[in-house]
Scaffold this motif. Structure first.
Motif, PDB file in Angstrom:
ATOM      1  N   PRO A  46      -4.047   6.497   5.768  1.00  0.00           N
ATOM      2  CA  PRO A  46      -2.992   7.436   6.177  1.00  0.00           C
ATOM      3  C   PRO A  46      -3.389   8.357   7.325  1.00  0.00           C
ATOM      4  O   PRO A  46      -2.508   8.884   8.005  1.00  0.00           O
ATOM      5  CB  PRO A  46      -2.703   8.226   4.899  1.00  0.00           C
ATOM      6  N   LYS A  47      -4.682   8.567   7.566  1.00  0.00           N
ATOM      7  CA  LYS A  47      -5.081   9.418   8.691  1.00  0.00           C
ATOM      8  C   LYS A  47      -4.687   8.799  10.027  1.00  0.00           C
ATOM      9  O   LYS A  47      -4.609   9.498  11.033  1.00  0.00           O
ATOM     10  CB  LYS A  47      -6.590   9.677   8.654  1.00  0.00           C
ATOM     11  N   LEU A 104       7.509   4.363   7.547  1.00  0.00           N
ATOM     12  CA  LEU A 104       6.448   5.222   7.037  1.00  0.00           C
ATOM     13  C   LEU A 104       6.343   5.101   5.520  1.00  0.00           C
ATOM     14  O   LEU A 104       5.242   4.978   4.964  1.00  0.00           O
ATOM     15  CB  LEU A 104       6.700   6.670   7.444  1.00  0.00           C
ATOM     16  N   GLU A 131      -0.017   7.520   9.288  1.00  0.00           N
ATOM     17  CA  GLU A 131       0.978   8.578   9.112  1.00  0.00           C
ATOM     18  C   GLU A 131       1.287   9.313  10.414  1.00  0.00           C
ATOM     19  O   GLU A 131       2.463   9.456  10.771  1.00  0.00           O
ATOM     20  CB  GLU A 131       0.531   9.537   8.004  1.00  0.00           C
ATOM     21  N   TYR A 189      -0.087   0.729   1.328  1.00  0.00           N
ATOM     22  CA  TYR A 189      -1.440   1.272   1.278  1.00  0.00           C
ATOM     23  C   TYR A 189      -1.831   1.606  -0.162  1.00  0.00           C
ATOM     24  O   TYR A 189      -2.928   1.238  -0.618  1.00  0.00           O
ATOM     25  CB  TYR A 189      -1.540   2.523   2.144  1.00  0.00           C
ATOM     26  N   GLY A 227       4.799   8.803  12.239  1.00  0.00           N
ATOM     27  CA  GLY A 227       5.540  10.055  12.219  1.00  0.00           C
ATOM     28  C   GLY A 227       5.857  10.589  13.601  1.00  0.00           C
ATOM     29  O   GLY A 227       6.935  11.150  13.821  1.00  0.00           O
ATOM     30  N   THR A 233       4.912   1.643   4.527  1.00  0.00           N
ATOM     31  CA  THR A 233       3.496   1.544   4.858  1.00  0.00           C
ATOM     32  C   THR A 233       2.660   2.307   3.848  1.00  0.00           C
ATOM     33  O   THR A 233       1.599   1.844   3.414  1.00  0.00           O
ATOM     34  CB  THR A 233       3.236   2.058   6.281  1.00  0.00           C
ATOM     35  N   ARG A 234       3.139   3.469   3.471  1.00  0.00           N
ATOM     36  CA  ARG A 234       2.430   4.247   2.451  1.00  0.00           C
ATOM     37  C   ARG A 234       2.420   3.501   1.118  1.00  0.00           C
ATOM     38  O   ARG A 234       1.396   3.454   0.427  1.00  0.00           O
ATOM     39  CB  ARG A 234       3.092   5.614   2.281  1.00  0.00           C
ATOM     40  N   GLU A 247      11.609   6.230   9.433  1.00  0.00           N
ATOM     41  CA  GLU A 247      11.249   6.903   8.178  1.00  0.00           C
ATOM     42  C   GLU A 247      10.968   5.888   7.082  1.00  0.00           C
ATOM     43  O   GLU A 247      10.025   6.037   6.289  1.00  0.00           O
ATOM     44  CB  GLU A 247      12.360   7.854   7.759  1.00  0.00           C
TER      45      GLU A 247
END
Length: 240
Positions: free
Chosen positions: A117-118, A137, A121, A144, A125, A140-141, A134
């Protein structure tokens, strides 16, 4: 090599980037998508006010070099970008065909779960736009969290096993661009598999930004590729 590793690599290239089979992105750069699930990318729908569209703009790679990004070779240009790196993002691309191409590669590759996420995101974003950004994102999260297993939240998932092989323009203007990115990597039994991912970009707030793929996953913009005929190969084969 275990079957688990084979499957992991296969998912990466097909979803990828762009890349897309991870890059990627697209491109690179890619969420979890198997070959048989890939649908043919929808035709590009450039905006109505785009300036002068060029179907096959000329691109010179004279200023381009390749550097390693977690196992994936990415192109960098002293004149076309990226000019700086901030919070996991690669930013500052020239308002030229080469700048748009480099932006497509860097943003798509970074906009996937492999790097944690570093990276994905802030990339999605800040550099993802459109009605599906949106959702991209969120998906993808979700990917992960599903793939990281017992790794701590925020950890990288490992190096990428993908090579960016080439591209094909759909359209370019100083305001919008659309390009297909070809990625390749090892599939089952180490047979090379390829994917093509369609990346659409808009020039916004002084830089190129990527339109979120249909449905908020790279599956909506990617398909399996049997032949690279008709695509321009990256000089150096996309190697770092």
């Amino acid at each position: 090599m275990s079957r688990h590793k084979h499957n992991s690599r296969r998912r990466w290239v097909i979803a990828g980037v762009v890349i897309a089979g991870g890059a990627a992105a697209g491109l690179v750069v890619p969420t979890v998508l198997r070959t048989e699930q890939a649908d043919k990318p929808e035709p590009a729908r450039p905006a109505t006010h785009v300036g002068q569209l060029v179907v096959t703009p000329e691109v010179s790679f004279a200023t381009v070099s390749w550097q390693d990004f977690h196992g994936v070779g990415l192109p960098y240009s002293t004149g076309a970008g990226p000019r700086s790196f901030n919070g996991g993002r690669a930013v500052g691309f020239a308002r030229t065909p080469l700048g748009a191409l480099l932006a497509a590669v860097h943003i798509a590759v970074r906009a996937n779960p492999q790097w944690g996420p570093k990276v994905f995101e802030p990339t999605i974003g800040d550099q993802g736009i459109g009605p599906d950004a949106e959702a991209l994102l969120a998906s993808t999260r979700e990917a992960y969290d599903r793939l990281r297993g017992d790794r701590p939240d925020g950890a990288e998932l490992g190096r990428g096993y993908v090579v960016l092989e080439g591209f094909r323009w759909l359209a370019y203007s100083s305001q919008v661009a659309c390009v297909d990115l070809v990625s390749a990597g090892p599939g089952d039994s180490d047979v090379t598999v390829r994917a093509v991912t369609r990346i659409q970009l808009h020039w916004q707030d002084g830089d190129w930004r990527v339109v979120g793929p249909p449905g908020g996953t790279w599956a909506g913009a990617a398909s399996a590729l049997e032949s690279t005929d008709g695509y321009v190969r990256f000089p150096g084969g996309g190697s770092g």
